[in-house]
Design a protein around this motif. Structure first.
Motif, PDB file in Angstrom:
ATOM      1  N   UNK A 266      -0.725   8.693  -6.951  1.00 47.88           N
ATOM      2  CA  UNK A 266      -0.562   7.237  -6.919  1.00 47.88           C
ATOM      3  C   UNK A 266      -0.769   6.651  -5.519  1.00 47.88           C
ATOM      4  N   UNK A 267      -1.091   7.503  -4.558  1.00 48.17           N
ATOM      5  CA  UNK A 267      -1.258   7.042  -3.177  1.00 48.17           C
ATOM      6  C   UNK A 267      -2.596   6.346  -2.980  1.00 48.17           C
ATOM      7  N   UNK A 268      -2.590   5.339  -2.143  1.00 53.67           N
ATOM      8  CA  UNK A 268      -3.832   4.667  -1.746  1.00 53.67           C
ATOM      9  C   UNK A 268      -4.475   5.387  -0.568  1.00 53.67           C
ATOM     10  N   UNK A 269      -3.628   5.996   0.245  1.00 46.80           N
ATOM     11  CA  UNK A 269      -4.113   6.722   1.426  1.00 46.80           C
ATOM     12  C   UNK A 269      -3.325   8.012   1.578  1.00 46.80           C
ATOM     13  N   UNK A 270      -4.038   9.084   1.906  1.00 49.01           N
ATOM     14  CA  UNK A 270      -3.399  10.355   2.233  1.00 49.01           C
ATOM     15  C   UNK A 270      -3.666  10.648   3.698  1.00 49.01           C
ATOM     16  N   UNK A 271      -2.607  10.937   4.450  1.00 46.72           N
ATOM     17  CA  UNK A 271      -2.755  11.267   5.866  1.00 46.72           C
ATOM     18  C   UNK A 271      -2.339  12.718   6.073  1.00 46.72           C
ATOM     19  N   UNK A 272      -3.277  13.548   6.487  1.00 36.54           N
ATOM     20  CA  UNK A 272      -2.986  14.953   6.795  1.00 36.54           C
ATOM     21  C   UNK A 272      -2.717  15.025   8.287  1.00 36.54           C
ATOM     22  N   UNK A 273      -1.426  15.038   8.659  1.00 38.24           N
ATOM     23  CA  UNK A 273      -1.051  14.912  10.071  1.00 38.24           C
ATOM     24  C   UNK A 273      -0.287  16.111  10.600  1.00 38.24           C
ATOM     25  N   UNK A 274      -0.495  17.269  10.008  1.00 34.40           N
ATOM     26  CA  UNK A 274       0.215  18.452  10.486  1.00 34.40           C
ATOM     27  C   UNK A 274      -0.413  18.939  11.792  1.00 34.40           C
ATOM     28  N   UNK A 275       0.247  19.888  12.428  1.00 32.33           N
ATOM     29  CA  UNK A 275      -0.278  20.431  13.674  1.00 32.33           C
ATOM     30  C   UNK A 275      -1.218  21.593  13.482  1.00 32.33           C
ATOM     31  N   UNK A 276      -1.624  21.835  12.242  1.00 28.09           N
ATOM     32  CA  UNK A 276      -2.513  22.950  11.921  1.00 28.09           C
ATOM     33  C   UNK A 276      -3.777  22.421  11.249  1.00 28.09           C
ATOM     34  N   UNK A 277      -4.915  22.669  11.848  1.00 23.55           N
ATOM     35  CA  UNK A 277      -6.180  22.144  11.314  1.00 23.55           C
ATOM     36  C   UNK A 277      -6.513  22.722   9.941  1.00 23.55           C
ATOM     37  N   UNK A 278      -6.225  24.000   9.730  1.00 26.59           N
ATOM     38  CA  UNK A 278      -6.505  24.606   8.426  1.00 26.59           C
ATOM     39  C   UNK A 278      -5.690  23.925   7.332  1.00 26.59           C
TER      40      UNK A 278
ATOM     41  N   UNK B 148       0.851  -1.186   0.000  1.00 24.49           N
ATOM     42  CA  UNK B 148       0.000   0.000   0.000  1.00 24.49           C
ATOM     43  C   UNK B 148       0.890   1.240   0.000  1.00 24.49           C
ATOM     44  N   UNK B 149       0.510   2.236  -0.773  1.00 22.69           N
ATOM     45  CA  UNK B 149       1.256   3.494  -0.835  1.00 22.69           C
ATOM     46  C   UNK B 149       0.533   4.537   0.024  1.00 22.69           C
ATOM     47  N   UNK B 150       1.264   5.090   0.983  1.00 24.22           N
ATOM     48  CA  UNK B 150       0.684   6.065   1.903  1.00 24.22           C
ATOM     49  C   UNK B 150       1.489   7.355   1.854  1.00 24.22           C
ATOM     50  N   UNK B 151       0.807   8.468   1.629  1.00 21.50           N
ATOM     51  CA  UNK B 151       1.445   9.786   1.660  1.00 21.50           C
ATOM     52  C   UNK B 151       1.071  10.460   2.964  1.00 21.50           C
ATOM     53  N   UNK B 152       2.067  10.975   3.683  1.00 19.26           N
ATOM     54  CA  UNK B 152       1.835  11.616   4.970  1.00 19.26           C
ATOM     55  C   UNK B 152       2.323  13.060   4.904  1.00 19.26           C
ATOM     56  N   UNK B 153       1.441  13.983   5.205  1.00 15.82           N
ATOM     57  CA  UNK B 153       1.797  15.397   5.245  1.00 15.82           C
ATOM     58  C   UNK B 153       2.030  15.781   6.700  1.00 15.82           C
ATOM     59  N   UNK B 154       3.263  16.184   7.004  1.00 13.86           N
ATOM     60  CA  UNK B 154       3.597  16.529   8.379  1.00 13.86           C
ATOM     61  C   UNK B 154       4.489  15.462   8.994  1.00 13.86           C
ATOM     62  N   UNK B 155       5.754  15.833   9.260  1.00 12.49           N
ATOM     63  CA  UNK B 155       6.705  14.861   9.812  1.00 12.49           C
ATOM     64  C   UNK B 155       7.040  15.160  11.264  1.00 12.49           C
ATOM     65  N   UNK B 156       6.066  15.688  11.983  1.00  9.83           N
ATOM     66  CA  UNK B 156       6.237  15.889  13.420  1.00  9.83           C
ATOM     67  C   UNK B 156       6.171  14.546  14.134  1.00  9.83           C
ATOM     68  N   UNK B 157       5.952  14.565  15.435  1.00 12.02           N
ATOM     69  CA  UNK B 157       5.911  13.321  16.202  1.00 12.02           C
ATOM     70  C   UNK B 157       4.832  12.366  15.704  1.00 12.02           C
ATOM     71  N   UNK B 158       3.652  12.923  15.390  1.00  9.89           N
ATOM     72  CA  UNK B 158       2.551  12.079  14.920  1.00  9.89           C
ATOM     73  C   UNK B 158       2.881  11.455  13.563  1.00  9.89           C
ATOM     74  N   UNK B 159       3.309  12.293  12.625  1.00  9.32           N
ATOM     75  CA  UNK B 159       3.652  11.790  11.299  1.00  9.32           C
ATOM     76  C   UNK B 159       4.764  10.767  11.334  1.00  9.32           C
TER      77      UNK B 159
END
Length: 240
Positions: free
Chosen positions: A66-78, A1-12
């Motif tokens: 090409x991602x199967x899942x996108x994870x928006x994991x930044x510390x900013x809700x907007x 599975x291809x996963x794209x994660x936005x935000x490389x803080x602790x959560x990401x």
């Protein structure tokens, strides 16, 4: 599975590490140079892009299409809302998961913004606290399909009408399913002949339309009639 994660803080980073360990392909986007440089060495297996995920060109260059899942994991809700909307509308990512930082914004994370699953830590913690202290109530643990389907947990009270019944006898509605029973620290895989007991933690996936029926089946209590002696005393008081 291809996963794209936005935000490389602790959560990401935590999400990426777990996904990489499970053998998935992970792409990380992080716009803060300091965070990018600090996090990259520990996650060298991931594909890194020092880009702002709120920009279409950044998502194009990162191959989000090409991602199967996108994870928006930044510390900013907007930012997470913008990333979710772009991922869904511009790149048709099948599943978009968004982090909710401020519980007050939870209502914004809907299908209208491209969000399939909104994860709010305070809401999850509240559910876990309720689950820990509440017996005989149905607690919503997580929502799926934009809130139309939910995972519920019920700690069966001894007086529940479900106690002593098999799942076959319980007749759970068609659009609901008992997915697990936790008993004395062990997971019981539910079968039709599984007999429920007081103290069992029952996990149920149910649609909106079946929640009330599931609650009635698992939370409803046997109504014991008061002993005859009590009734007589009551009558004596009523006559006095």
């Amino acid at each position: 599975m291809r996963v794209a994660i936005a935000g490389a803080g602790n959560v990401g980073q935590f999400i990426a590490a777990d996904l990489l360990a499970a053998g998935h392909q992970v792409t990380l986007l992080e716009k803060d140079p300091k965070v990018f440089e600090a996090a990259r060495p520990a996650l060298e297996e991931a594909e890194w892009f020092p880009f702002d995920a709120c920009e279409v060109l950044s998502l194009v260059m990162a191959g989000v299409a090409h991602a199967d899942v996108m994870v928006a994991a930044t510390g900013d809700d907007e930012d997470n809302l913008v990333i979710s909307l772009l991922a869904k509308q511009e790149f048709a990512v099948p599943r978009v998961v968004a982090r909710v930082n401020n519980p007050k914004n939870h209502g914004l994370f809907t299908e209208a913004w491209g969000v399939d699953v909104a994860v709010s830590t305070p809401h999850i913690l509240r559910s876990l606290v309720e689950e820990a202290v509440t017996v005989g109530s149905m607690i919503t643990v997580m929502q799926f399909e934009r809130g139309h389907v939910s995972l519920h947990a019920v700690n069966l009270a001894d007086r529940s009408v479900a106690v002593g019944q098999t799942l076959r006898d319980l007749a759970v509605p068609m659009d609901a399913a008992v997915v697990a029973v936790v008993r004395e620290g062990h997971v019981v895989v539910p079968k039709e002949d599984t007999v429920l007991a007081g103290g069992d933690e029952v996990l149920v996936v149910a649609s909106e339309g079946s929640e009330s029926q599931v609650r009635e089946l698992l939370v409803g209590e046997d109504q014991e009639e008061p002993p005859a002696g009590d009734a007589e005393v009551e009558d004596d008081y009523s006559r006095s």
